[in-house]
Design an enzyme around this catalytic site. Structure first.
Site, PDB file in Angstrom:
ATOM      1  N   SER A 120       0.803  -1.218   0.000  1.00  9.65           N
ATOM      2  CA  SER A 120       0.000   0.000   0.000  1.00  9.65           C
ATOM      3  C   SER A 120       0.841   1.275   0.000  1.00  9.65           C
ATOM      4  O   SER A 120       1.660   1.487  -0.886  1.00  9.65           O
ATOM      5  CB  SER A 120      -0.951  -0.050   1.196  1.00  9.65           C
ATOM      6  N   HIS A 121       0.662   2.074   1.051  1.00 11.55           N
ATOM      7  CA  HIS A 121       1.311   3.378   1.123  1.00 11.55           C
ATOM      8  C   HIS A 121       2.735   3.280   1.681  1.00 11.55           C
ATOM      9  O   HIS A 121       3.408   4.289   1.809  1.00 11.55           O
ATOM     10  CB  HIS A 121       0.483   4.284   2.035  1.00 11.55           C
ATOM     11  N   ASP A 284      -2.221   6.588  -3.478  1.00  5.78           N
ATOM     12  CA  ASP A 284      -1.107   5.901  -2.813  1.00  5.78           C
ATOM     13  C   ASP A 284      -0.546   4.779  -3.692  1.00  5.78           C
ATOM     14  O   ASP A 284      -0.904   4.659  -4.867  1.00  5.78           O
ATOM     15  CB  ASP A 284      -1.544   5.361  -1.449  1.00  5.78           C
ATOM     16  N   ASP A 286      -0.970   1.557  -4.081  1.00  3.30           N
ATOM     17  CA  ASP A 286      -1.849   0.628  -4.799  1.00  3.30           C
ATOM     18  C   ASP A 286      -3.145   1.296  -5.242  1.00  3.30           C
ATOM     19  O   ASP A 286      -4.110   0.623  -5.609  1.00  3.30           O
ATOM     20  CB  ASP A 286      -2.126  -0.627  -3.969  1.00  3.30           C
ATOM     21  N   ASP A 288      -5.603   2.777  -3.793  1.00  6.54           N
ATOM     22  CA  ASP A 288      -6.896   2.706  -3.110  1.00  6.54           C
ATOM     23  C   ASP A 288      -7.119   3.911  -2.198  1.00  6.54           C
ATOM     24  O   ASP A 288      -8.247   4.168  -1.784  1.00  6.54           O
ATOM     25  CB  ASP A 288      -7.086   1.372  -2.355  1.00  6.54           C
ATOM     26  N   ARG A 289      -6.067   4.639  -1.880  1.00  5.00           N
ATOM     27  CA  ARG A 289      -6.252   5.853  -1.065  1.00  5.00           C
ATOM     28  C   ARG A 289      -6.296   7.084  -1.957  1.00  5.00           C
ATOM     29  O   ARG A 289      -5.761   7.076  -3.069  1.00  5.00           O
ATOM     30  CB  ARG A 289      -5.073   6.028  -0.099  1.00  5.00           C
ATOM     31  N   LYS A 383     -11.453   0.275  -0.858  1.00  2.00           N
ATOM     32  CA  LYS A 383     -11.494   1.713  -1.065  1.00  2.00           C
ATOM     33  C   LYS A 383     -10.869   1.996  -2.429  1.00  2.00           C
ATOM     34  O   LYS A 383     -10.148   1.160  -2.954  1.00  2.00           O
ATOM     35  CB  LYS A 383     -10.775   2.439   0.061  1.00  2.00           C
TER      36      LYS A 383
HETATM   37  C1  G16 Z   1      -5.081  -0.229   5.456  1.00  2.00           C
HETATM   38  C2  G16 Z   1      -6.500  -0.650   5.696  1.00  2.00           C
HETATM   39  C3  G16 Z   1      -7.314   0.532   6.125  1.00  2.00           C
HETATM   40  C4  G16 Z   1      -6.696   1.187   7.341  1.00  2.00           C
HETATM   41  C5  G16 Z   1      -5.254   1.544   7.039  1.00  2.00           C
HETATM   42  C6  G16 Z   1      -4.532   2.060   8.255  1.00  2.00           C
HETATM   43  O1  G16 Z   1      -5.040   0.640   4.372  1.00  2.00           O
HETATM   44  O2  G16 Z   1      -7.062  -1.207   4.537  1.00  2.00           O
HETATM   45  O3  G16 Z   1      -8.602   0.084   6.400  1.00  2.00           O
HETATM   46  O4  G16 Z   1      -7.396   2.324   7.700  1.00  2.00           O
HETATM   47  O5  G16 Z   1      -4.561   0.408   6.604  1.00  2.00           O
HETATM   48  O6  G16 Z   1      -4.463   1.037   9.190  1.00  2.00           O
HETATM   49  P1  G16 Z   1      -3.573   1.167  10.478  1.00  2.00           P
HETATM   50  O7  G16 Z   1      -4.071   2.392  11.200  1.00  2.00           O
HETATM   51  O8  G16 Z   1      -3.783  -0.111  11.220  1.00  2.00           O
HETATM   52  O9  G16 Z   1      -2.143   1.373  10.031  1.00  2.00           O
HETATM   53  P2  G16 Z   1      -3.990   0.428   3.204  1.00  2.00           P
HETATM   54  O10 G16 Z   1      -4.222   1.569   2.259  1.00  2.00           O
HETATM   55  O11 G16 Z   1      -2.657   0.479   3.880  1.00  2.00           O
HETATM   56  O12 G16 Z   1      -4.292  -0.917   2.652  1.00  2.00           O
END
Ligand code: G16
Length: 550
Positions: A120-121, A284, A286, A288-289, A383
């Site tokens: 992801s990010h 981000d 991937d 999705d953000r 998302k």
């Molecule tokens: C993931 C989850 C999200 C979550 C985010 C932050 O996002 O899919 O639902 O809000 O992590 O999570 P945490 O606060 O536990 O770090 P992504 O975009 O990283 O897949």
């Protein structure tokens, strides 16, 4: 080519976190590390499918965000899939598929599930992070029940089934074969773009660009680039160059592909120029953000969800109205106010997109959102960054109003939920766990306590009772809620790969329009001080302030 059976042994720590298994690339490079996890996943899927056939005869979708190790991992997973009964894999060309696109393809092609390769990010490159997660046939992240079963299997698995076939040509569209399994290399954008055409008024958007509407999308050298370029520049006629950092690079060109005002600083400063475009946005790793930016104005993700809810009927895909909305617990309550005014059900779930899946599948909600720069709808089960950008674009076209004027009008109507998240990164795991444990122990004494003009009316550790499958998720974050609607929330991140990250979420409500333009950190400084007083953050972490405040 033949199927080989090779011995393996358990690796510690292969438990998926908030969103899949995320580790340093160096961890994934250990011999059999990825194989062990994927074999465990396949073993669980083969054992648990209700028809007894498991993966046999089924189609899986595969793709990732293009980060370092993506291409190698794709080849490995194809060879594992071929040896574990999968009939067909739909692979994004070049091993590329954004997270929302995986979800869209699973749903459009009625696949059994899909594998997303992404952290992801989190930063990429040889010293960065890599990740893998499984999405089920609804297109959404696997449930905790499934990920826990996979984790348990990683601890007992003893052998890996893998084809010794040569690598496939993953850059060439068309059908190839490994063992008896077909691999169809697909256009990564096509299914996703078709879905966007159903939801948004593309004629209106084309007209906006034709009349000179300007926009800057920062894809942060990540997977959103090809999607944004093809749809915005290719199909909607936005000028070439509207999408910047548009080529997915294995190390994201050194950028940290996390669309917030700190990591997408280039976009923020561009949008503060006197000749700034009308609209700015970032995605981000991937895709999705999303972050939505007006002229010298950043929209908080919580406000974004609230505005989308308020205006959904202006968007073709949602003109019939919404079934309900959902937000994660730490996300601000701005959307709750809109839902109340519109008479919509509003759900509060733990952090993690997977918790929205049941509500979406059961037709209880249409829109969902999180403070972590994520918004989405029932069109997929993830998302979706570009979807959110198109939603805001369509909203500006339908109303003729700018981002900043839409948000200001919203605050005047519903009041403003001032909101910030403070991240304390790289905290020693023991210190972070100790802080949370002590806070939990202190909860009974915090109820009814007065801090300045505020009184604590709720002090708990958030637990979620899923209204669809009745599952219970406990210990999802410590909440202090005050009599004036202010909230202070503490939880540990489930997505980091180094030490622990303490997240502190601060929110206060301001109904008076004359007091709605205070800088956010000033407006919430008293709550930050209160949080430190209650939890001893500075003392325990040794940090005088957060590493990131967004
Ligand atoms: C993931 C989850 C999200 C979550 C985010 C932050 O996002 O899919 O639902 O809000 O992590 O999570 P945490 O606060 O536990 O770090 P992504 O975009 O990283 O897949």
């Amino acid at each position: 080519m033949t199927i080989q059976t090779t011995p393996t042994q358990a690796f510690a720590g292969q438990r998926p976190g908030t969103s899949g298994l995320r580790k340093k690339v160096s961890v994934f490079l250990q011999p059999n590390y990825l194989e062990n996890f994927v074999q465990s996943l396949f073993d669980v899927l083969n054992a648990s499918a209700p028809d007894g056939l498991g993966l046999h005869g089924q189609t899986l979708v595969l793709g990732g965000d293009g980060r370092y190790h993506n291409r190698v991992a794709v080849q490995t997973i194809l060879k594992l899939a071929a040896a574990n009964g999968v009939r067909r894999v739909l692979l994004g060309q070049g091993g590329i598929l954004s997270t929302p696109a995986v979800s869209a393809v699973i749903r459009a092609r009625e696949a059994f599930g899909g594998i997303v390769l992404s952290a992801s990010h989190n930063p990429g490159g040889p010293d960065g992070d890599f990740g893998i997660k499984y999405n089920a046939s609804n297109g959404g992240p696997a449930t905790e029940t499934l990920t826990e079963a996979v984790y348990a299997r990683t601890q007992t698995v003893t052998q890996i089934n893998i084809s010794d076939a040569p690598d496939l040509a993953i850059d060439t569209l068309g059908v190839q074969q490994i063992e008896t399994m077909q691999v169809e290399v697909i256009d990564p954008v096509a299914d996703y773009a078709a879905l966007m055409r159903e939801l948004f008024d593309f004629d209106l958007l084309r007209g906006m660009f034709a009349r000179g509407f300007t926009m800057r999308v920062d894809a942060m050298n990540a997977v959103g680039g090809p999607y944004a370029k093809e749809i915005l520049e290719g199909e909607l006629g936005a000028p070439v160059g509207t999408v910047v950092n548009a080529t997915p690079l294995p190390d994201f060109g050194g950028l940290h592909p996390d669309p917030n005002p700190v990591n997408a600083e280039n976009l923020i400063s561009h949008m503060a120029r006197s000749d700034a475009p009308d609209f700015g946005a970032a995605m981000d790793g991937d895709a999705d953000r999303n972050m939505v930016v007006g002229r010298n104005f950043v929209v908080t993700p919580s406000d974004s969800l609230a505005l989308m809810t308020a205006h959904a009927k202006l968007i073709p895909g949602y003109k019939a109205g919404l079934l309900g909305v959902a937000r994660s617990m730490p996300t601000s309550a701005a959307v709750d106010r809109v839902a109340r005014a519109l008479g919509l059900p509003c759900f509060e779930t733990p952090t993690g997109w997977k918790f929205f899946g049941n509500l979406l599948d059961a037709g209880r909600v249409t829109l969902c959102g999180e403070e972590s720069y994520g918004t989405g709808s029932s069109h997929v089960r993830e998302k979706d960054g570009l979807w959110a950008i198109l939603f805001w674009l369509n909203l500006q076209g339908a109303t003729g109003r700018s981002v900043e004027s839409l948000v200001h009008e919203h605050w005047r109507t519903y009041g403003r939920n001032y909101y910030t998240r403070h991240d304390y990164e790289g905290v020693a795991v023991d210190a972070a766990n100790g802080l949370m444990a002590d806070l939990r122990a202190a909860l009974p004494g915090l109820l009814g306590r007065i801090f300045g003009s505020r009184c604590v009316v709720l002090a708990d550790d958030f637990a979620y009772n899923d209204p669809v499958d009745a599952s219970v998720s406990k210990a999802q974050g410590v909440r202090l809620i005050f009599d004036d609607g202010a909230r202070v929330i503490f939880r540990l991140s489930g997505t980091g790969t180094e030490g622990a990250t303490l997240r502190l979420y601060l929110e206060s409500y301001e109904a008076d329009p004359a007091r709605q333009d205070i800088p956010v950190q000033s407006a919430l400084a008293d709550l930050a001080a209160l949080a430190d007083q209650v939890a001893g953050i500075a003392r325990r972490t040794g940090m005088s302030g957060p590493s990131v405040a967004t």
